[in-house]
Enzyme design. Structure first.
Site, short mmCIF file in Angstrom:
data_model
loop_
_atom_site.label_atom_id
_atom_site.label_comp_id
_atom_site.label_asym_id
_atom_site.label_seq_id
_atom_site.Cartn_x
_atom_site.Cartn_y
_atom_site.Cartn_z
N LYS A 1 6.99 2.99 4.06
CA LYS A 1 6.68 2.67 2.67
C LYS A 1 7.27 1.31 2.29
O LYS A 1 8.28 0.89 2.85
CB LYS A 1 7.13 3.79 1.73
CG LYS A 1 8.59 3.88 1.48
CD LYS A 1 8.91 4.83 0.32
CE LYS A 1 10.29 4.47 -0.21
NZ LYS A 1 10.61 4.83 -1.53
N LYS A 57 12.59 -2.09 -0.87
CA LYS A 57 13.43 -3.29 -0.96
C LYS A 57 14.28 -3.46 0.29
O LYS A 57 14.74 -4.55 0.57
CB LYS A 57 14.29 -3.28 -2.22
CG LYS A 57 15.23 -2.11 -2.35
CD LYS A 57 16.08 -2.26 -3.61
CE LYS A 57 16.86 -0.99 -3.90
NZ LYS A 57 16.06 0.02 -4.61
N LYS A 61 23.45 7.95 4.79
CA LYS A 61 24.17 6.71 4.47
C LYS A 61 25.60 6.75 5.00
O LYS A 61 26.09 5.75 5.53
CB LYS A 61 24.17 6.46 2.96
CG LYS A 61 22.79 6.04 2.45
CD LYS A 61 22.82 5.62 0.99
CE LYS A 61 21.41 5.26 0.52
NZ LYS A 61 21.34 5.10 -0.95
P1 ADP Z 1 13.11 1.38 -2.82
O1 ADP Z 1 12.48 2.34 -1.84
O2 ADP Z 1 12.56 0.03 -2.75
O3 ADP Z 1 14.62 1.46 -2.73
P2 ADP Z 1 13.50 3.00 -5.11
O4 ADP Z 1 13.94 4.11 -4.23
O5 ADP Z 1 14.52 2.29 -5.93
O6 ADP Z 1 12.72 1.93 -4.25
O7 ADP Z 1 12.34 3.55 -6.03
C1 ADP Z 1 12.21 3.39 -7.41
C2 ADP Z 1 10.93 4.08 -7.82
O8 ADP Z 1 9.79 3.45 -7.21
C3 ADP Z 1 10.86 5.55 -7.43
O9 ADP Z 1 10.20 6.26 -8.47
C4 ADP Z 1 10.02 5.56 -6.17
O10 ADP Z 1 9.35 6.78 -5.97
C5 ADP Z 1 9.04 4.41 -6.44
N1 ADP Z 1 8.65 3.76 -5.19
C6 ADP Z 1 9.47 3.07 -4.37
N2 ADP Z 1 8.81 2.58 -3.33
C7 ADP Z 1 7.52 2.97 -3.46
C8 ADP Z 1 6.32 2.78 -2.69
N3 ADP Z 1 6.34 2.07 -1.57
N4 ADP Z 1 5.17 3.31 -3.14
C9 ADP Z 1 5.15 4.03 -4.28
N5 ADP Z 1 6.23 4.26 -5.06
C10 ADP Z 1 7.40 3.74 -4.66
NA NA Z 2 14.75 4.44 -2.01
#
Ligand code: ADP
Ligand code: NA
Length: 331
Positions: A198, A201, A114
């Protein structure tokens, strides 16, 4: 015998969580409530590392809590609260930052990525110390187990190192050393437009992601236009057929059916059939979910009471830990 304690949280950095958050994390949180002493937190202090309008942050904090509840986090069995309501998180984070090497914190790959992207003046000190606030979240509750995805592994390792260091410097039992809780069965959900990435957001295209609070009509359309693969066969093969495999994963996770059963049912049928049926499955899941979310958001006073109650219960635990740590350190 006390049950093992588990802590997890998500940042209120968007209006809606997405299907990856739901299937990869929230459903797991809900089932853990039976066997663990669980704390589920909306980590709004962490969200300050992302500039957000104050009114929007406040809305997103409530909305994230409402989505935890709608997914089945049960305040009668777990402690559901907002991080900033329990001041001890920030207090312990300071202590931990004084027992972490600058170089050690600087080796966190998420920070390196970052800060490389935003430059040193575009990078806050908060982003640098973020893993120590996360360590405080965990150590504050004498947490035994932390459900973590791959991207948080290094941060949990830092939490363990800091806990071990406190114990070495101030005596055994100063901090509980947390373990990762890896759930093999948890689904990993991929982007609908780029099924090798994956679902996130920060997706490149909004069409790749299914937000839990999206209009069901939009969601149905996104599933019908999901990227599939060359060929026609509906088979689970994440390497060769990532798009179709992702759709099967979502289908199986939302219906409780096995991937094998779905492969059998769709043998000889086209991708269009699978997508049309999956769109229905997702919409059938989202409609009642969204009704529950709205129920909580339309009555903010009740939601705030519930979160205040959670904070009070969390604070009682946090206070005990912080007093112990302060005492050991001579504060
Ligand atoms: P993002 O990747 O959208 O920023 P976060 O990092 O805030 O999501 O993840 C919050 C939770 O959701 C964590 O426990 C993460 O492992 C899970 N998570 C996020 N994206 C996925 C995904 N595509 N598939 C499964 N679990 C996910
Ligand atoms: Na993330």
């Amino acid at each position: 015998v006390p049950r093992p304690r588990i802590f997890s949280g998500m940042q209120p950095t968007s209006d809606s969580l997405h299907l990856g958050n739901y299937l990869g994390a929230l459903t797991n949180w809900v089932s853990l409530q039976d066997d663990y002493d669980a704390l589920y937190c909306v980590v709004d202090l962490h969200a300050l590392t992302v500039a957000t309008d104050p009114a929007l942050l406040r809305d997103r904090t409530r909305s994230t809590a409402a989505q935890y509840l709608a997914a089945g986090v049960d305040p009668a069995r777990s402690i559901l609260f907002v991080q900033s309501h329990v001041a001890e998180h920030a207090e312990l984070a300071w202590v931990l930052s004084c027992h972490t090497g600058f170089g050690e914190a600087g080796r966190m790959t998420q920070f390196k990525d970052k800060s490389a992207r935003h430059g040193s003046d575009g990078t806050s000190v908060g982003l640098f110390t973020y893993p120590l606030l996360m360590a405080a979240d965990i150590l504050l509750y004498d947490t035994n187990l932390v459900p973590v995805g791959e991207d948080q592994r290094q941060h949990l390792e830092l939490s363990r190192n800091v806990a071990q260091r406190l114990n070495a410097r101030f005596g055994p039992g100063t901090a509980v050393v947390p373990e990762p809780h890896i759930v093999k069965a948890t689904a990993k959900i991929y982007d609908l437009q780029d099924p090798t990435a994956k679902m996130s957001k920060s997706a490149a295209s909004p069409n790749g992601i299914i937000e839990l609070r999206d209009d069901p009509k939009v969601v149905a359309k996104r599933i019908r236009s999901a990227v599939t693969d060359a060929g026609r066969e509906i088979r689970f093969d994440p390497e060769g057929k990532p798009g179709v495999s992702n759709l099967l994963t979502i289908f199986a996770a939302l219906t409780g059916r096995s991937i094998e059963a779905l492969e059998g049912e769709y043998a000889g049928r086209g991708y269009g059939d699978l997508k049309k049926d999956l769109a229905e499955v997702v919409v059938d899941f989202l409609a009642p979910f969204q009704t529950r979310v709205s129920g909580y958001l339309e009555d903010p006073a009740t939601l705030d009471d519930l979160l205040a109650d959670g904070a009070e219960r969390a604070r009682a635990l946090a206070r005990e830990t912080l007093e112990r740590v302060y005492d050991r350190l001579g504060l």
